[in-house]
Design an enzyme around this catalytic site. Sequence first.
Site, PDB file in Angstrom:
ATOM      1  CD  GLU A   1      39.715  33.984  50.626  1.00 55.90           C
ATOM      2  OE1 GLU A   1      39.216  33.628  49.527  1.00 55.90           O
ATOM      3  OE2 GLU A   1      40.271  33.174  51.396  1.00 55.90           O
TER       4      GLU A   1
ATOM      5  CG  PHE B   1      51.881  25.596  52.346  1.00 51.60           C
ATOM      6  CD1 PHE B   1      51.410  25.033  51.159  1.00 51.60           C
ATOM      7  CD2 PHE B   1      50.974  25.802  53.386  1.00 51.60           C
ATOM      8  CE1 PHE B   1      50.075  24.688  51.018  1.00 51.60           C
ATOM      9  CE2 PHE B   1      49.640  25.453  53.248  1.00 51.60           C
ATOM     10  CZ  PHE B   1      49.188  24.904  52.067  1.00 51.60           C
ATOM     11  CD  GLN B   2      47.808  28.252  52.296  1.00 47.49           C
ATOM     12  OE1 GLN B   2      47.740  28.725  53.417  1.00 47.49           O
ATOM     13  NE2 GLN B   2      46.779  27.678  51.694  1.00 47.49           N
TER      14      GLN B   2
ATOM     15  CE  LYS C   1      51.215  30.046  62.474  1.00 46.94           C
ATOM     16  NZ  LYS C   1      49.763  29.789  62.438  1.00 46.94           N
TER      17      LYS C   1
ATOM     18  CG  MET D   1      27.615  46.655  28.340  1.00 49.04           C
ATOM     19  SD  MET D   1      26.362  47.799  27.769  1.00 49.04           S
ATOM     20  CE  MET D   1      26.155  48.838  29.203  1.00 49.04           C
TER      21      MET D   1
HETATM   22  C1  LIG Z   1      34.927  40.429  35.889  1.00 44.60           C
HETATM   23  C2  LIG Z   1      34.471  40.934  34.575  1.00 44.60           C
HETATM   24  N1  LIG Z   1      34.582  40.156  33.491  1.00 44.60           N
HETATM   25  C3  LIG Z   1      34.157  40.610  32.280  1.00 44.60           C
HETATM   26  C4  LIG Z   1      33.612  41.859  32.153  1.00 44.60           C
HETATM   27  C5  LIG Z   1      33.166  42.371  30.786  1.00 44.60           C
HETATM   28  N2  LIG Z   1      31.713  42.636  30.793  1.00 44.60           N
HETATM   29  C6  LIG Z   1      31.180  43.860  30.990  1.00 44.60           C
HETATM   30  S1  LIG Z   1      29.505  43.861  30.980  1.00 44.60           S
HETATM   31  C7  LIG Z   1      29.455  42.219  30.663  1.00 44.60           C
HETATM   32  C8  LIG Z   1      28.132  41.507  30.508  1.00 44.60           C
HETATM   33  C9  LIG Z   1      27.360  41.436  31.755  1.00 44.60           C
HETATM   34  O1  LIG Z   1      26.299  40.539  31.567  1.00 44.60           O
HETATM   35  P1  LIG Z   1      25.200  40.362  32.668  1.00 44.60           P
HETATM   36  O2  LIG Z   1      25.819  40.232  34.000  1.00 44.60           O
HETATM   37  O3  LIG Z   1      24.270  39.273  32.270  1.00 44.60           O
HETATM   38  O4  LIG Z   1      24.450  41.770  32.669  1.00 44.60           O
HETATM   39  P2  LIG Z   1      23.635  42.498  31.487  1.00 44.60           P
HETATM   40  O5  LIG Z   1      24.607  43.305  30.701  1.00 44.60           O
HETATM   41  O6  LIG Z   1      22.981  41.428  30.675  1.00 44.60           O
HETATM   42  O7  LIG Z   1      22.663  43.369  32.214  1.00 44.60           O
HETATM   43  C10 LIG Z   1      30.751  41.685  30.578  1.00 44.60           C
HETATM   44  C11 LIG Z   1      31.039  40.283  30.269  1.00 44.60           C
HETATM   45  C12 LIG Z   1      33.555  42.650  33.317  1.00 44.60           C
HETATM   46  N3  LIG Z   1      33.078  43.901  33.290  1.00 44.60           N
HETATM   47  N4  LIG Z   1      33.955  42.157  34.512  1.00 44.60           N
END
Ligand SMILES: Cc1ncc(C[n+]2csc(CCOP(=O)(O)OP(=O)(O)O)c2C)c(N)n1
Lengths: 163, 566
Positions: B50, B112-113, B162, B479
């Site tokens: 979803e 439920f749900q 529902k 990042m």
């Molecule tokens: C749902 C979620 N969890 C954690 C983060 C924190 N976060 C920001 S960038 C990143 C790393 C992303 O790594 P990747 O997808 O391999 O991309 P890259 O930076 O290597 O291009 C994280 C963990 C986020 N932005 N969103």
Amino acid sequence: MKHTISVLVENEFGVLSRVAALFSGRGFNIDSLSVAPTNDETISRITLVTRGDDQILEQISKQLNKLIDVIKVIDFTDGSGIEREMALVKVTAEDESRAEVLRIVDIFRAKIIDVTPRSYTIEATGSPAKIDAILELLRPLGLKELVRTGPVAIGRGSKGWKG
Amino acid sequence: MKMNGARILLECLKKEGVDTVFGYPGGTVINIYDELHGFKDIHHILPRHEQAGVHAADGYARATGRVGVAIATSGPGATNTVTGIATAYMDSIPVVIITGQVPTPLIGNDAFQEVDIIGITRPCTKHNFLVRDVNELAGILKKAFYIARSGRPGPVLVDIPKDVQIAQAEFKYPEKVDIRGYKPNLEGHPKQVERAIEMLLGSRKPVVYVGGGVILANAAEELTKLCNMLEVPVTTTLMGLGAYPEDSPNSLRMLGMHGTYYANMAMTNTDVLVAIGARFDDRVTGKLATFAPHAKIIHIDVDPTSIKKNVPVDLPIVGDVKDVLFKMIKEVEAHPDKVKAFKEATKEWHEEIAAWKAKHPLTYKHAANVIKPQYVIEKLRELSDPDAIVATDVGQHQMWTAQFFTFTKPRTLLSSGGLGTMGYGLPAAMGAQAAFPKRQVIVVCGDGGFQMNLQEMATLVQNRLPVKIVILNNNFLGMVRQWQELFFDKRYSQTCMEQPIDFIKLAEAFGAKGFQATKTDEVEDTIKQGFAYDGPVIMEFKIAREEKVLPMVPAGASLNEMVLNA
Ligand SMILES: Cc1ncc(C[n+]2csc(CCOP(=O)(O)OP(=O)(O)O)c2C)c(N)n1
């Protein structure tokens, strides 16, 4: 600075929590809050007291206005509104202090609404400052319980909220 | 004509011109699905989660400018939508989310749900509704669509128990909506517009700072016209990319944390800043105390709460950006002499900017032995269609795409700016491709974020949505790793994703196709093969593992304190 704000809202379920959530979600403070229906059954009126500098107050008022269920926001900056609050006060009243309590009640034009050999319960209404004042005098005599409604406010003059 | 609530819902969607919905069935929406069976006017796409369904509706909305629609069942279905809703909320994307709810008599009984999805989504929707009577259903849906797309757009959730779906009512779709507490102010005040132009034409070092609001208001054309008439420097936020052509000589490209040196220097030195449909996000402003210290600020936004929220504003204009820009153009046209003088007076400023551009252009060190991610993005631009839609996930690859793709048209970049939602890219691309089956849709992901919603590969294959998936694989949560490198002494705590994944086999497992490049000279061929393949495809690029996104303003630093290379 303290502000008393009236918020006219659609009389729909969940509205109060929208307003409250707006305050909590943005770290704004609510000092007091009262809600009840109005002469128009589709509208409820929330009176709330909050604090903040001009910038915060401007945000609060804009954010309230942004809520879909909010019809109007009125900020009663100094003087434009009349405020009244009610307090129910249970105070210790034994021996010589019984007379003192009665004197205070009389001076403040409050009412005794329940009596026991050891206590009086008082109903006081007035501006929040007046409530503060009576409490200050009663407190040394022994406050057992205090309930305040928080102020409700209405604009001065002949105009209603629609102008 | 009498019909049940489920049918009324579908008829309302039809009236709103909805052609595609993204939904997932369950016990409390089974009646809706029963009505949908054989309902010819609405195309239904079944995502595998979803959250992805809402991102897809969001991607559909960003690419088309129309309202995206998602459906989910109560309880777990509804809670799964929350990240998608919050993502749309932060970027002001018009989406209507329909959730099923347990029958009215059971609400509040921990049935439920059952979850209080109204309560859960209150802080991340523009508005939400619980329908308690089938007779109110059509009116509420009309309001929901109106609220979602008008003023500052945003997600609206409609929770339908529902029993309301089963109950019968006369179907009447209201012609008009009137919500007494909701009257967005769309018309910019003419006097304020006049003053704004006067201020702007009086400046020596003007900058126009553009956010996603310009794209949301479909005002890119007006913006471009105005800025070209005045030859004024334009910088955009991530959300504003595409609102003004980045290949124009007036473009300063993106500003802020990973913006260009010259955009940030221009912001630091400008004397009149015109902010349009932008909200002074902290990723844009850096340290507030030193943000645009010499500037008078003009702020144009449809949402009054955006104005003066973060920075003091000298001249606010509340109104629809398109309307205000139109009025500004008229005002400029009325004063040709002043415009001429303005262009003369800003010559020096243009020279100053040109010098910054020459000193620190956006650049990277090319390498033959290892693939540089920036090179992949440049090649993508070169080899993709001019009107290609690019979705990104969140991380370094997102910033490299923003820096090196060169966006020239609105609604061609779909990216989670405000919330920064990993897992957004693939389903958003899916939504855009569903809206435009013939256009090229590319999604750029990191290896981390791709794994957050990779199950949507199945949806792509099932629905013949030929999304081109680009994975910039550094085996890192890149990042975060970059921050650990720069600010935590290279202590790479839990950011390494060493576990090898065979993305080619993965693509094949879903019935798609996979290609891989491990060397620089394979990049071009891999992209060509991927683009040529008729169907969804993964293109994996094994990139330089510790490449950084530069330049960078460290969090909390001033815009002119950029780390240029490290
Ligand atoms: C749902 C979620 N969890 C954690 C983060 C924190 N976060 C920001 S960038 C990143 C790393 C992303 O790594 P990747 O997808 O391999 O991309 P890259 O930076 O290597 O291009 C994280 C963990 C986020 N932005 N969103």
